[in-house]
Design a protein around this motif. Sequence first.
Motif, PDB file in Angstrom:
ATOM      1  N   PRO A   1      21.225   7.432 -13.864  1.00 46.73           N
ATOM      2  CA  PRO A   1      20.429   6.435 -13.426  1.00 46.73           C
ATOM      3  C   PRO A   1      20.888   4.937 -13.954  1.00 46.73           C
ATOM      4  O   PRO A   1      20.954   4.177 -13.297  1.00 46.73           O
ATOM      5  N   GLU A   2      21.352   5.060 -15.180  1.00 46.66           N
ATOM      6  CA  GLU A   2      21.518   3.832 -16.249  1.00 46.66           C
ATOM      7  C   GLU A   2      22.511   2.943 -15.129  1.00 46.66           C
ATOM      8  O   GLU A   2      22.598   1.685 -15.303  1.00 46.66           O
ATOM      9  N   ASN A   3      23.525   3.618 -14.608  1.00 45.71           N
ATOM     10  CA  ASN A   3      24.630   2.901 -13.731  1.00 45.71           C
ATOM     11  C   ASN A   3      24.193   2.804 -12.225  1.00 45.71           C
ATOM     12  O   ASN A   3      25.283   2.460 -11.586  1.00 45.71           O
ATOM     13  N   SER A   4      23.149   3.065 -11.898  1.00 47.46           N
ATOM     14  CA  SER A   4      22.728   3.078 -10.303  1.00 47.46           C
ATOM     15  C   SER A   4      22.005   2.033  -9.970  1.00 47.46           C
ATOM     16  O   SER A   4      20.747   1.917 -10.566  1.00 47.46           O
ATOM     17  N   TYR A   5      22.424   1.451  -8.836  1.00 46.83           N
ATOM     18  CA  TYR A   5      21.249   0.311  -8.408  1.00 46.83           C
ATOM     19  C   TYR A   5      21.151   0.858  -6.847  1.00 46.83           C
ATOM     20  O   TYR A   5      21.847   1.212  -6.231  1.00 46.83           O
ATOM     21  N   TYR A   6      19.940   0.634  -6.590  1.00 51.19           N
ATOM     22  CA  TYR A   6      19.332   0.829  -5.283  1.00 51.19           C
ATOM     23  C   TYR A   6      18.659  -0.462  -4.553  1.00 51.19           C
ATOM     24  O   TYR A   6      18.069  -1.146  -5.139  1.00 51.19           O
ATOM     25  N   ILE A   7      19.419  -0.458  -3.406  1.00 53.37           N
ATOM     26  CA  ILE A   7      19.066  -1.747  -2.677  1.00 53.37           C
ATOM     27  C   ILE A   7      18.062  -1.469  -1.347  1.00 53.37           C
ATOM     28  O   ILE A   7      18.477  -0.631  -0.391  1.00 53.37           O
ATOM     29  N   GLY A   8      17.054  -2.022  -1.487  1.00 57.27           N
ATOM     30  CA  GLY A   8      16.021  -1.732  -0.352  1.00 57.27           C
ATOM     31  C   GLY A   8      15.169  -2.738  -0.105  1.00 57.27           C
ATOM     32  O   GLY A   8      14.601  -3.454  -1.090  1.00 57.27           O
ATOM     33  N   ASP A   9      14.324  -2.708   1.106  1.00 55.98           N
ATOM     34  CA  ASP A   9      13.249  -3.885   1.453  1.00 55.98           C
ATOM     35  C   ASP A   9      11.817  -3.323   1.357  1.00 55.98           C
ATOM     36  O   ASP A   9      10.915  -4.325   1.294  1.00 55.98           O
ATOM     37  N   SER A  10      11.636  -1.901   0.924  1.00 50.18           N
ATOM     38  CA  SER A  10      10.257  -1.323   0.803  1.00 50.18           C
ATOM     39  C   SER A  10      10.020  -1.661  -0.851  1.00 50.18           C
ATOM     40  O   SER A  10      10.415  -1.026  -1.574  1.00 50.18           O
ATOM     41  N   TYR A  11       8.959  -2.362  -1.149  1.00 53.81           N
ATOM     42  CA  TYR A  11       8.442  -2.448  -2.606  1.00 53.81           C
ATOM     43  C   TYR A  11       8.222  -0.974  -3.058  1.00 53.81           C
ATOM     44  O   TYR A  11       8.751  -0.422  -4.148  1.00 53.81           O
ATOM     45  N   MET A  12       7.244  -0.203  -2.245  1.00 53.80           N
ATOM     46  CA  MET A  12       6.627   0.811  -2.748  1.00 53.80           C
ATOM     47  C   MET A  12       7.884   2.074  -2.792  1.00 53.80           C
ATOM     48  O   MET A  12       7.962   2.829  -3.692  1.00 53.80           O
ATOM     49  N   ASN A  13       8.525   2.178  -1.627  1.00 53.78           N
ATOM     50  CA  ASN A  13       9.233   3.216  -1.527  1.00 53.78           C
ATOM     51  C   ASN A  13      10.828   2.973  -2.205  1.00 53.78           C
ATOM     52  O   ASN A  13      11.287   4.105  -2.796  1.00 53.78           O
ATOM     53  N   ASP A  14      11.169   1.530  -2.093  1.00 52.11           N
ATOM     54  CA  ASP A  14      12.402   1.551  -2.762  1.00 52.11           C
ATOM     55  C   ASP A  14      12.698   0.896  -4.072  1.00 52.11           C
ATOM     56  O   ASP A  14      13.327   1.563  -4.959  1.00 52.11           O
ATOM     57  N   VAL A  15      11.689  -0.079  -4.393  1.00 52.59           N
ATOM     58  CA  VAL A  15      11.622  -0.500  -5.694  1.00 52.59           C
ATOM     59  C   VAL A  15      10.864   0.258  -6.834  1.00 52.59           C
ATOM     60  O   VAL A  15      11.356   1.025  -7.733  1.00 52.59           O
ATOM     61  N   VAL A  16       9.700   0.862  -6.534  1.00 49.02           N
ATOM     62  CA  VAL A  16       8.939   1.575  -7.037  1.00 49.02           C
ATOM     63  C   VAL A  16       9.771   3.138  -7.468  1.00 49.02           C
ATOM     64  O   VAL A  16       9.747   3.750  -8.353  1.00 49.02           O
ATOM     65  N   GLY A  17      10.210   3.431  -6.186  1.00 44.81           N
ATOM     66  CA  GLY A  17      10.826   4.913  -6.241  1.00 44.81           C
ATOM     67  C   GLY A  17      12.026   4.670  -7.186  1.00 44.81           C
ATOM     68  O   GLY A  17      12.222   5.721  -8.056  1.00 44.81           O
ATOM     69  N   ALA A  18      12.757   3.685  -7.189  1.00 45.05           N
ATOM     70  CA  ALA A  18      13.962   3.749  -7.872  1.00 45.05           C
ATOM     71  C   ALA A  18      13.711   3.445  -9.170  1.00 45.05           C
ATOM     72  O   ALA A  18      14.344   4.238 -10.152  1.00 45.05           O
ATOM     73  N   LYS A  19      12.835   2.669  -9.391  1.00 48.24           N
ATOM     74  CA  LYS A  19      12.484   2.227 -10.978  1.00 48.24           C
ATOM     75  C   LYS A  19      11.882   3.533 -11.759  1.00 48.24           C
ATOM     76  O   LYS A  19      12.038   3.766 -13.094  1.00 48.24           O
ATOM     77  N   LYS A  20      10.907   4.300 -10.887  1.00 51.21           N
ATOM     78  CA  LYS A  20      10.368   5.427 -11.522  1.00 51.21           C
ATOM     79  C   LYS A  20      11.371   6.490 -11.931  1.00 51.21           C
ATOM     80  O   LYS A  20      11.390   7.447 -12.855  1.00 51.21           O
ATOM     81  N   ALA A  21      12.502   6.700 -10.867  1.00 45.32           N
ATOM     82  CA  ALA A  21      13.724   7.360 -11.342  1.00 45.32           C
ATOM     83  C   ALA A  21      14.664   6.932 -12.499  1.00 45.32           C
ATOM     84  O   ALA A  21      15.768   7.527 -12.684  1.00 45.32           O
ATOM     85  N   GLY A  22      14.446   5.821 -12.836  1.00 43.53           N
ATOM     86  CA  GLY A  22      15.340   5.306 -14.074  1.00 43.53           C
ATOM     87  C   GLY A  22      16.396   4.327 -13.452  1.00 43.53           C
ATOM     88  O   GLY A  22      17.239   3.921 -14.159  1.00 43.53           O
ATOM     89  N   TRP A  23      16.533   4.218 -12.127  1.00 45.06           N
ATOM     90  CA  TRP A  23      17.624   3.477 -11.530  1.00 45.06           C
ATOM     91  C   TRP A  23      17.135   1.769 -11.626  1.00 45.06           C
ATOM     92  O   TRP A  23      16.127   1.458 -11.898  1.00 45.06           O
ATOM     93  N   LYS A  24      18.155   1.004 -11.473  1.00 47.47           N
ATOM     94  CA  LYS A  24      17.915  -0.441 -11.333  1.00 47.47           C
ATOM     95  C   LYS A  24      17.571  -0.606  -9.561  1.00 47.47           C
ATOM     96  O   LYS A  24      18.099   0.049  -8.834  1.00 47.47           O
ATOM     97  N   SER A  25      16.794  -1.758  -9.727  1.00 44.27           N
ATOM     98  CA  SER A  25      16.457  -1.947  -8.111  1.00 44.27           C
ATOM     99  C   SER A  25      16.865  -3.671  -7.783  1.00 44.27           C
ATOM    100  O   SER A  25      16.700  -4.148  -8.526  1.00 44.27           O
TER     101      SER A  25
END
Length: 242
Positions: A175-199
Amino acid sequence: MINILFDVDDTLYDQLIPFKDAYHEVFDQYQYNCSIELLFVKSRYYSDEVFELVNAGKMTKTDMHIYRISKAFESLGIQIKREDAFLFQSIYESNQKKIVLHPEMKEVLHFAKCLGINMGVITNGPTSHQESKIAQLLLTNWIKEENIFISGKVGISKPSQKIFSYVQEKMGIIPENSYYIGDSYMNDVVGAKKAGWKSIWVNRRNHPISNEMEYNPDYIMDAFNSPTSILKKILIKNSIKL
């Protein structure tokens, strides 16, 4: 090494374009006084609202398609006929067979591939529908097929942390080295951040940004910050030579 993973809809391509073309074909005759972009945003909201019902088999895809556009219009004080909602969806789906990569996203895909950055895709939706978009966008020119994950095939959807954990295991990433790019705040930002990813939040629709957000994106892609410029900042921060 860092890992960059992408959402598909309204991230890698501009989903408003096929939506707007379908709107003009079906609804121009009624001369509704409404913002097509606002209608699109509301349609996405109502789609997300019932997405899990469709996954659970409690709502058909056809009913979901009719529901989301009908509710979007209703929220703007407009009632539409069921047959118009059905026709709109049919034309909208047909238009999605003509989608192309957003120029900025094509640029960042090429830039990342040239640098040897590990890339992938996590997208919500039915398997065949998302696969057709992925093929139309020619994503395997940049991303290995085994690094493309569709919720319909995996059996888990965003924003569940489980799909991010599943992808980590399959790709052998952390997770620490992984970045997720997405348009949905709930699905993409919250989902990634809860998983420990960068958003990296693709805020193409200028959604309001509040200091009271529970989860803040690490970067925001908007009119002033292109995906390539953000990636360069990430590389510099991680002491990776350009």
